[in-house]
Motif scaffolding. Structure first.
Motif, PDB file in Angstrom:
ATOM      1  N   LEU A  27       1.026  -1.316  -0.058  1.00  0.00           N
ATOM      2  CA  LEU A  27       0.103   0.157   0.087  1.00  0.00           C
ATOM      3  C   LEU A  27       0.963   1.238   0.249  1.00  0.00           C
ATOM      4  O   LEU A  27       0.668   2.117  -0.848  1.00  0.00           O
ATOM      5  CB  LEU A  27      -1.225   0.039   0.465  1.00  0.00           C
ATOM      6  N   VAL A  28       2.003   1.138   0.785  1.00  0.00           N
ATOM      7  CA  VAL A  28       2.393   2.150   0.898  1.00  0.00           C
ATOM      8  C   VAL A  28       3.810   3.167  -0.325  1.00  0.00           C
ATOM      9  O   VAL A  28       3.629   3.662  -0.385  1.00  0.00           O
ATOM     10  CB  VAL A  28       3.565   2.154   2.178  1.00  0.00           C
ATOM     11  N   ALA A  29       3.706   1.742  -1.499  1.00  0.00           N
ATOM     12  CA  ALA A  29       4.381   2.064  -2.436  1.00  0.00           C
ATOM     13  C   ALA A  29       4.519   2.405  -3.198  1.00  0.00           C
ATOM     14  O   ALA A  29       3.774   3.562  -4.133  1.00  0.00           O
ATOM     15  CB  ALA A  29       4.574   0.573  -3.436  1.00  0.00           C
ATOM     16  N   ALA A  30       2.460   2.759  -3.085  1.00  0.00           N
ATOM     17  CA  ALA A  30       0.820   3.594  -3.906  1.00  0.00           C
ATOM     18  C   ALA A  30       1.430   4.586  -3.996  1.00  0.00           C
ATOM     19  O   ALA A  30       0.113   5.650  -3.795  1.00  0.00           O
ATOM     20  CB  ALA A  30       0.029   2.795  -4.243  1.00  0.00           C
ATOM     21  N   ASN A  31       1.791   5.207  -3.101  1.00  0.00           N
ATOM     22  CA  ASN A  31       1.264   6.684  -1.810  1.00  0.00           C
ATOM     23  C   ASN A  31       0.037   7.054  -1.627  1.00  0.00           C
ATOM     24  O   ASN A  31      -0.226   7.941  -2.395  1.00  0.00           O
ATOM     25  CB  ASN A  31       2.056   7.448  -2.728  1.00  0.00           C
ATOM     26  N   PRO A  32      -0.532   6.057  -1.357  1.00  0.00           N
ATOM     27  CA  PRO A  32      -2.145   6.672  -0.894  1.00  0.00           C
ATOM     28  C   PRO A  32      -2.416   6.780   0.297  1.00  0.00           C
ATOM     29  O   PRO A  32      -1.768   7.549   0.887  1.00  0.00           O
ATOM     30  CB  PRO A  32      -2.744   5.337  -1.100  1.00  0.00           C
ATOM     31  N   ASP A  33      -3.488   7.991  -0.148  1.00  0.00           N
ATOM     32  CA  ASP A  33      -3.986   8.773   0.934  1.00  0.00           C
ATOM     33  C   ASP A  33      -5.465   8.057   1.227  1.00  0.00           C
ATOM     34  O   ASP A  33      -6.222   9.044   2.266  1.00  0.00           O
ATOM     35  CB  ASP A  33      -4.545  10.527   0.258  1.00  0.00           C
ATOM     36  N   PHE A  34      -5.575   6.775   0.678  1.00  0.00           N
ATOM     37  CA  PHE A  34      -7.692   6.369   1.445  1.00  0.00           C
ATOM     38  C   PHE A  34      -7.307   5.190   0.929  1.00  0.00           C
ATOM     39  O   PHE A  34      -6.720   4.471  -0.167  1.00  0.00           O
ATOM     40  CB  PHE A  34      -8.220   7.311   0.358  1.00  0.00           C
ATOM     41  N   PHE A  35      -7.738   4.334   1.847  1.00  0.00           N
ATOM     42  CA  PHE A  35      -7.482   2.193   1.700  1.00  0.00           C
ATOM     43  C   PHE A  35      -9.396   2.144   2.150  1.00  0.00           C
ATOM     44  O   PHE A  35     -10.089   2.894   2.906  1.00  0.00           O
ATOM     45  CB  PHE A  35      -7.177   2.025   2.265  1.00  0.00           C
ATOM     46  N   PHE A  36     -10.232   1.969   1.421  1.00  0.00           N
ATOM     47  CA  PHE A  36     -11.238   0.858   1.458  1.00  0.00           C
ATOM     48  C   PHE A  36     -11.171  -0.862   1.542  1.00  0.00           C
ATOM     49  O   PHE A  36     -11.475  -0.706   0.611  1.00  0.00           O
ATOM     50  CB  PHE A  36     -12.858   1.527  -0.216  1.00  0.00           C
ATOM     51  N   ALA A  37     -11.589  -1.070   2.676  1.00  0.00           N
ATOM     52  CA  ALA A  37     -11.473  -2.179   3.313  1.00  0.00           C
ATOM     53  C   ALA A  37     -12.360  -2.707   4.079  1.00  0.00           C
ATOM     54  O   ALA A  37     -14.047  -1.838   4.582  1.00  0.00           O
ATOM     55  CB  ALA A  37     -10.086  -2.846   3.467  1.00  0.00           C
ATOM     56  N   GLY A  38     -12.366  -3.634   4.771  1.00  0.00           N
ATOM     57  CA  GLY A  38     -12.956  -4.190   5.604  1.00  0.00           C
ATOM     58  C   GLY A  38     -12.260  -5.144   6.412  1.00  0.00           C
ATOM     59  O   GLY A  38     -11.279  -6.124   6.409  1.00  0.00           O
TER      60      GLY A  38
END
Length: 315
Positions: free
Chosen positions: A96-107
């Motif tokens: 996840l960090v490698a893609a430099n996201p600012d939001f994750f939608f999971a469960g």
């Protein structure tokens, strides 16, 4: 020219502003956004389809947890476009960090595990805000209501708020409610049907309990989940319990989109207790995909399929 300027001014005034910051509830905790996410990662088929329904592709930098588990059809591939899959099953923090996201939608158990490496708390130090799928919150809080369509409606509305597409989300939900009202009207005189969802398992059946989305879908389609007293979302029970409750109709989870359900049906026909149940003897069933049975836009079509298969006379 003056008329043009006036018309433009009126248009601007009548257009609702994107009201940030916004705060939504995520498993009982407030989650605040000062602006719409620009680098989102979405876990799983069902949540990806929620994002597609709101046209969020331009704000997505990746998906996770899809091809390692499921086959995807051409429609899904078209919606996904060039968005990369960062992990074929459960993502790691590093993925996840490698893609430099600012939001994750999971469960919980949709890409995250309580106490695991990937949680809202472990992602927060990297500037990643996590919206948790509401259906999965039961894994942290057992004092939740039984599954209902509000699980889908609520999460779609939250996504709309977070991405500045609240009106689009509300329009989608309103349309879905209209479709389901039509189904309910058609089946109003059909009576309830005892239903078993069979996901997998031979020693013990893996099925949907009180808090899993299929309980809501079955109810909307005019049925009763015979395992709705099972105080969990997804879990196992005994064949003796299922056979004693004599299901009249089966929902078979088809992981292979058309070819997977036959193995389940053949097993039930050979099982000494299950082959005597009404559903198996009369071969009354419908096969549905994973994305149709977990919270997502495909739930609406799934309810229609269940209702038509259980109550063909109403259609």
């Amino acid at each position: 020219m003056k008329k043009t300027i006036l018309a433009l001014a009126l248009t601007i005034l009548s257009t609702p502003a994107l009201a940030f910051p916004v705060t939504v509830e995520s498993c009982g905790k407030p989650l605040t956004f000062d602006a719409a996410p620009k680098r989102a990662v979405i876990q799983d088929l069902n949540m990806s389809e929620m994002a597609f329904a709101l046209d969020l592709q331009s704000s997505m930098v990746g998906v996770t947890g899809i091809t390692g588990w499921y086959k995807v059809d051409d429609a899904f591939k078209k919606e996904l476009g060039q968005i990369p899959e960062l992990a074929s099953k459960e993502p790691t923090v590093e993925n996840l960090v490698a893609a430099n996201p600012d939001f994750f939608f999971a469960g919980w158990y949709y890409g995250m595990k309580p106490g695991g490496d990937v949680t809202p708390d472990t992602l927060a130090p990297y500037g990643i805000k996590t919206l948790v799928l509401t259906e999965s919150c039961v894994h942290l809080d057992k004092n939740r209501p039984a599954a209902s369509m509000d699980l889908l409606y609520g999460d779609m509305t939250k996504l709309g708020k977070i991405f500045g597409k609240e009106q689009q989300a509300e329009a989608l939900v309103a349309g879905w409610k209209t479709q389901l009202a039509d189904i309910k009207k058609r089946i109003s005189n059909s009576g309830e049907t005892r239903v078993l969802l069979y996901d997998s398992g031979e020693d013990k059946p893996f099925t949907a309990g009180k808090f899993a989305m299929p309980t809501a879908l079955i109810s909307e389609a005019g049925g009763t989940n015979i395992m709705s007293d099972m105080e969990t979302s997804w879990g196992t029970t005994s064949w003796e319990t299922v056979a004693a409750r004599n299901p009249q109709f089966l929902i078979l989870l088809d992981y292979q989109d058309g070819a997977g359900y036959q193995k389940l049906l053949d097993f039930l026909k050979a099982h000494p207790a299950m082959k005597e149940t009404d559903a198996v003897k009369n071969e009354r069933f419908v096969a549905l995909r994973y994305a149709e049975l977990t919270p997502g836009p495909a739930n609406i079509e799934a309810i229609g399929k269940i209702a038509k298969a259980m109550h063909p006379e109403a259609f």
